[in-house]
Write a protein that holds these residues in place. Structure first.
Motif, short mmCIF file in Angstrom:
data_model
loop_
_atom_site.label_atom_id
_atom_site.label_comp_id
_atom_site.label_asym_id
_atom_site.label_seq_id
_atom_site.Cartn_x
_atom_site.Cartn_y
_atom_site.Cartn_z
N ALA A 167 0.85 -1.19 0.00
CA ALA A 167 0.00 0.00 0.00
C ALA A 167 0.88 1.24 0.00
O ALA A 167 1.87 1.32 0.73
CB ALA A 167 -0.90 0.00 1.23
N TYR A 182 -7.88 4.57 -3.68
CA TYR A 182 -8.97 5.05 -2.83
C TYR A 182 -8.63 6.48 -2.42
O TYR A 182 -7.53 6.75 -1.96
CB TYR A 182 -9.10 4.16 -1.60
N LEU A 189 -13.08 5.46 -5.55
CA LEU A 189 -12.28 4.26 -5.74
C LEU A 189 -12.17 4.00 -7.23
O LEU A 189 -13.18 4.02 -7.95
CB LEU A 189 -12.90 3.04 -5.04
N TRP A 226 -9.85 -0.57 1.97
CA TRP A 226 -9.06 0.64 1.65
C TRP A 226 -9.09 1.61 2.82
O TRP A 226 -8.08 2.23 3.13
CB TRP A 226 -9.56 1.28 0.36
#
Length: 187
Positions: free
Chosen positions: A88, A110, A121, A143
């Motif tokens: 991420a 996101y 998104l 997210w």
């Protein structure tokens, strides 16, 4: 370190939005002698990965902590293209406009508009131009759960209240429209 937007999402220049038009840039690494043809590595990377990569190539063992990861396994061919598929990456800190925070994870982006609570998104594989917002038809919980940790802070709907106080300013009171979970004062 960034791209430019030319009205693809309603603005121009940079630091106005968090879409790839603005936030994505190219990272080129020129290999030394003995290296064969170049290749494109689809692993998600950030500017924070440059220092760990250089430390790794130079052979430093006692390196300062960084937010990045060494790209050397990809450059040497020792990592598969999907080795960081679950990584991420956070994006935020707009200079202009409204505060927005984003996380790129699992081939999706996101975006949270902190003042309004609006969420977006985008499926970056199916919609690389980020024109089809799929937030309303997707469970956003995964997210949302990654947004705060990737920025190393609480993240959610909130307000930024700007004031200009002098050293001799009188105390003041303001009322928020809803209870606050957290408050941060930034000088």
């Amino acid at each position: 370190d960034h791209g430019e937007e030319f009205w693809e999402h309603g603005t121009f220049e940079h630091n106005h939005t968090l879409y790839d038009d603005v936030t994505r840039g190219l990272l080129w690494v020129r290999a030394g002698s003995g290296t064969t043809a170049g290749r494109r590595v689809p692993a998600p990377a950030t500017l924070a990965d440059i220092a760990p990569t250089l430390y790794d190539f130079v052979g430093f063992t006692d390196v300062p902590p960084t937010d990045g990861r060494s790209l050397r396994p990809f450059l040497d061919g020792g990592a598969t293209d999907d080795a960081w598929a679950d990584r991420a990456i956070g994006i935020a800190h707009l200079r202009y406009g409204y505060d927005r925070w984003a996380v790129v994870w699992n081939q999706h982006k996101y975006i949270l508009h902190t003042a309004s609570g609006q969420e977006e998104l985008y499926d970056l594989d199916a919609d690389p131009g980020e024109h089809t917002d799929i937030a309303r038809r997707t469970d956003l919980a995964p997210w949302r759960e990654r947004l705060g940790p990737v920025h190393d802070m609480s993240a959610g709907r909130g307000w930024r209240i700007r004031t200009q106080l002098s050293p001799k300013a009188e105390p003041f009171t303001f009322t928020l429209p809803a209870p606050a979970k957290e408050a941060i004062v930034v000088p």
